[in-house]
Design a protein around this motif. Structure first.
Motif, PDB file in Angstrom:
ATOM      1  N   ASP A 186      12.202-146.666 -14.953  1.00  0.00           N
ATOM      2  CA  ASP A 186      12.952-147.051 -13.751  1.00  0.00           C
ATOM      3  C   ASP A 186      12.113-147.932 -12.840  1.00  0.00           C
ATOM      4  O   ASP A 186      12.589-148.940 -12.304  1.00  0.00           O
ATOM      5  CB  ASP A 186      13.389-145.822 -12.956  1.00  0.00           C
ATOM      6  CG  ASP A 186      14.256-144.859 -13.751  1.00  0.00           C
ATOM      7  OD1 ASP A 186      14.840-145.275 -14.759  1.00  0.00           O
ATOM      8  OD2 ASP A 186      14.326-143.690 -13.341  1.00  0.00           O
ATOM      9  N   CYS A 215      19.424-144.407 -10.114  1.00  0.00           N
ATOM     10  CA  CYS A 215      18.127-144.184 -10.760  1.00  0.00           C
ATOM     11  C   CYS A 215      17.572-145.417 -11.455  1.00  0.00           C
ATOM     12  O   CYS A 215      16.387-145.682 -11.365  1.00  0.00           O
ATOM     13  CB  CYS A 215      18.244-143.045 -11.770  1.00  0.00           C
ATOM     14  SG  CYS A 215      18.418-141.460 -10.973  1.00  0.00           S
ATOM     15  N   HIS A 274      11.642-141.041 -10.013  1.00  0.00           N
ATOM     16  CA  HIS A 274      12.054-141.989 -11.040  1.00  0.00           C
ATOM     17  C   HIS A 274      11.159-141.835 -12.259  1.00  0.00           C
ATOM     18  O   HIS A 274      10.015-141.407 -12.149  1.00  0.00           O
ATOM     19  CB  HIS A 274      11.923-143.435 -10.534  1.00  0.00           C
ATOM     20  CG  HIS A 274      12.904-143.804  -9.485  1.00  0.00           C
ATOM     21  ND1 HIS A 274      14.218-144.071  -9.744  1.00  0.00           N
ATOM     22  CD2 HIS A 274      12.760-143.946  -8.145  1.00  0.00           C
ATOM     23  CE1 HIS A 274      14.835-144.370  -8.622  1.00  0.00           C
ATOM     24  NE2 HIS A 274      13.977-144.295  -7.629  1.00  0.00           N
ATOM     25  N   SER A 298      14.894-148.716 -10.307  1.00  0.00           N
ATOM     26  CA  SER A 298      14.536-148.151  -9.007  1.00  0.00           C
ATOM     27  C   SER A 298      14.724-149.198  -7.916  1.00  0.00           C
ATOM     28  O   SER A 298      14.015-150.209  -7.880  1.00  0.00           O
ATOM     29  CB  SER A 298      13.088-147.677  -9.013  1.00  0.00           C
ATOM     30  OG  SER A 298      12.692-147.342  -7.710  1.00  0.00           O
ATOM     31  N   VAL A 348       6.816-142.985  -6.684  1.00  0.00           N
ATOM     32  CA  VAL A 348       8.157-142.625  -7.153  1.00  0.00           C
ATOM     33  C   VAL A 348       8.118-142.039  -8.555  1.00  0.00           C
ATOM     34  O   VAL A 348       8.953-141.212  -8.914  1.00  0.00           O
ATOM     35  CB  VAL A 348       9.154-143.807  -7.077  1.00  0.00           C
ATOM     36  CG1 VAL A 348       9.385-144.243  -5.654  1.00  0.00           C
ATOM     37  CG2 VAL A 348       8.759-144.960  -7.966  1.00  0.00           C
TER      38      VAL A 348
END
Length: 85
Positions: free
Chosen positions: A59, A10, A55, A13, A49
């Motif tokens: 992240d 995680c 995420h 990213s 994301v």
């Protein structure tokens, strides 16, 4: 999804880091139109994301930071004059 992700997947990213480092490396070697497409796709992935809850924002920001640091270090190393060994 959390049960199937590998540990440590995680933060940061890797999706964002990989996309941005690819863009940063290719930007000098492709045409302006391709750069525009790559930039649009990379920015879209970065937003997606976070938007899709894959995420957290931190992240994605950390992934971008990793890409920028790696790119800066590799550019600096590549620009360094080589001494005969």
């Amino acid at each position: 999804m959390a049960a199937f992700d590998p540990p440590g997947a995680c933060f940061p990213s890797t999706h964002v880091a990989g996309a941005w480092i690819t863009l940063l490396c290719l930007r000098r070697h492709v045409s302006r139109n391709v750069r525009l497409v790559l930039c649009t796709l990379t920015a879209g992935l970065t937003v997606a994301v976070v938007y899709a809850w894959y995420h957290y924002l931190s992240d994605a920001v950390a992934g971008l930071a990793v890409a920028l640091v790696v790119h800066a270090v590799t550019e600096r190393c590549a620009a360094r004059p080589r001494t005969p060994g």
